[in-house]
Design a protein around this motif. Structure first.
Motif, PDB file in Angstrom:
ATOM      1  N   TYR A  18      42.425  38.362  39.733  1.00 40.15           N
ATOM      2  CA  TYR A  18      41.820  39.645  40.085  1.00 40.15           C
ATOM      3  C   TYR A  18      42.174  40.624  39.544  1.00 40.15           C
ATOM      4  O   TYR A  18      41.318  41.546  39.176  1.00 40.15           O
ATOM      5  N   ARG A  21      40.788  40.852  35.943  1.00 40.22           N
ATOM      6  CA  ARG A  21      39.261  41.227  35.965  1.00 40.22           C
ATOM      7  C   ARG A  21      39.058  42.807  36.590  1.00 40.22           C
ATOM      8  O   ARG A  21      37.750  42.967  36.768  1.00 40.22           O
ATOM      9  N   GLY A  22      40.076  43.481  36.826  1.00 43.87           N
ATOM     10  CA  GLY A  22      39.742  44.721  37.610  1.00 43.87           C
ATOM     11  C   GLY A  22      39.263  44.887  38.886  1.00 43.87           C
ATOM     12  O   GLY A  22      38.690  45.816  39.394  1.00 43.87           O
ATOM     13  N   LEU A  23      39.440  43.541  39.906  1.00 43.42           N
ATOM     14  CA  LEU A  23      39.045  43.621  40.999  1.00 43.42           C
ATOM     15  C   LEU A  23      39.886  44.354  42.018  1.00 43.42           C
ATOM     16  O   LEU A  23      39.629  44.817  43.110  1.00 43.42           O
ATOM     17  N   ILE A  47      37.392  41.176  49.343  1.00 37.00           N
ATOM     18  CA  ILE A  47      37.144  40.108  48.306  1.00 37.00           C
ATOM     19  C   ILE A  47      36.808  38.750  48.704  1.00 37.00           C
ATOM     20  O   ILE A  47      35.767  38.245  48.577  1.00 37.00           O
ATOM     21  N   SER A  58      31.689  38.615  39.511  1.00 37.13           N
ATOM     22  CA  SER A  58      30.968  39.618  38.897  1.00 37.13           C
ATOM     23  C   SER A  58      30.217  40.657  39.755  1.00 37.13           C
ATOM     24  O   SER A  58      30.393  41.704  39.305  1.00 37.13           O
ATOM     25  N   ALA A  61      32.868  42.937  41.377  1.00 37.43           N
ATOM     26  CA  ALA A  61      33.363  43.609  40.272  1.00 37.43           C
ATOM     27  C   ALA A  61      32.393  44.848  40.237  1.00 37.43           C
ATOM     28  O   ALA A  61      33.094  46.020  39.996  1.00 37.43           O
ATOM     29  N   ASP A  62      31.112  44.593  39.930  1.00 41.31           N
ATOM     30  CA  ASP A  62      30.204  45.680  39.972  1.00 41.31           C
ATOM     31  C   ASP A  62      30.272  46.752  41.134  1.00 41.31           C
ATOM     32  O   ASP A  62      30.183  47.859  40.882  1.00 41.31           O
TER      33      ASP A  62
END
Length: 214
Positions: A18, A21-23, A47, A58, A61-62
């Protein structure tokens, strides 16, 4: 990281994934030690909740990127004097529950741009309970959230013009009158004219389309 993973009920490998992935944001570092806090734990729980609701990583993340770029609640609620509207605090998963399947990064960005939503740490603040409830009701009736937000954008432009009009009139002719008296009068004019305008229009045809079968 191990302590964070244990509190969140996931593996260290998942936390690392995570983070890559920048989460979740990077930890605070002191020398070789990385410190995670309640903000990271809240993000991990969000999350997990969004994954349970069918969102993809994805997509999450957006949403996180849009959420983090939104205006702070102090900036949004600090505009103008206190109003009759009641702000509502929501977690990202509570917002997803209200608009099931409609909370996309595009819709979230549109709501933030309108000034309907603001950020406050790990929470989202909607500036008006009435607008929130009406928007959710329209979506439940089958109106896409994107259409609700676009309509809101157009309505907002007209209502800003109406507010300017009444401010100008009151300033010129009723400057010494208590605004608490003038405000409901202005609202009554707008509500009555809008009701009359709706009455002049034909109702949408809701009859089902004729079947092509013989």
């Amino acid at each position: 990281m191990a302590e964070l993973a244990r509190e969140a009920g996931i593996t260290v490998r998942t936390v690392r994934f995570y983070r890559e992935r920048g989460l979740i944001p990077p930890p605070r570092r002191e020398g070789r030690v990385a410190w995670y806090d309640d903000h990271h734990l809240a993000r991990l729980r969000t999350i997990a909740a969004l994954l349970e609701r069918g969102h993809t990583l994805s997509g999450i993340a957006d949403l996180a990127a849009v959420f983090e770029s939104g205006r702070d609640v102090g900036e949004v609620l600090g505009l103008g004097e206190p109003t009759e509207e009641t702000p509502v605090r929501l977690s990202p998963e509570e917002l997803a529950d209200r608009f099931e399947g409609e909370v996309t990064s595009e819709n979230l960005a549109a709501a933030l741009e309108l000034g309907h939503l603001a950020t406050d740490g790990d929470e989202i603040v909607h500036i008006s309970r009435r607008l929130l409830d009406v928007s959710a009701a329209l979506v439940r009736q089958g109106v896409p959230l994107a259409a609700v937000l676009e309509t809101g954008r157009r309505v907002q432009a007209h209502t800003e013009a109406l507010a300017d009009l009444f401010t100008e009139v009151f300033g010129a002719h009723a400057a010494d009158i208590d605004p608490a008296v003038l405000r409901p009068l202005a609202k009554s004019v707008v509500e009555a004219e809008f009701s009359i305008a709706l009455d002049r229009r034909p109702r949408p045809d809701r009859r089902p389309a004729a079947s092509a079968e013989r």
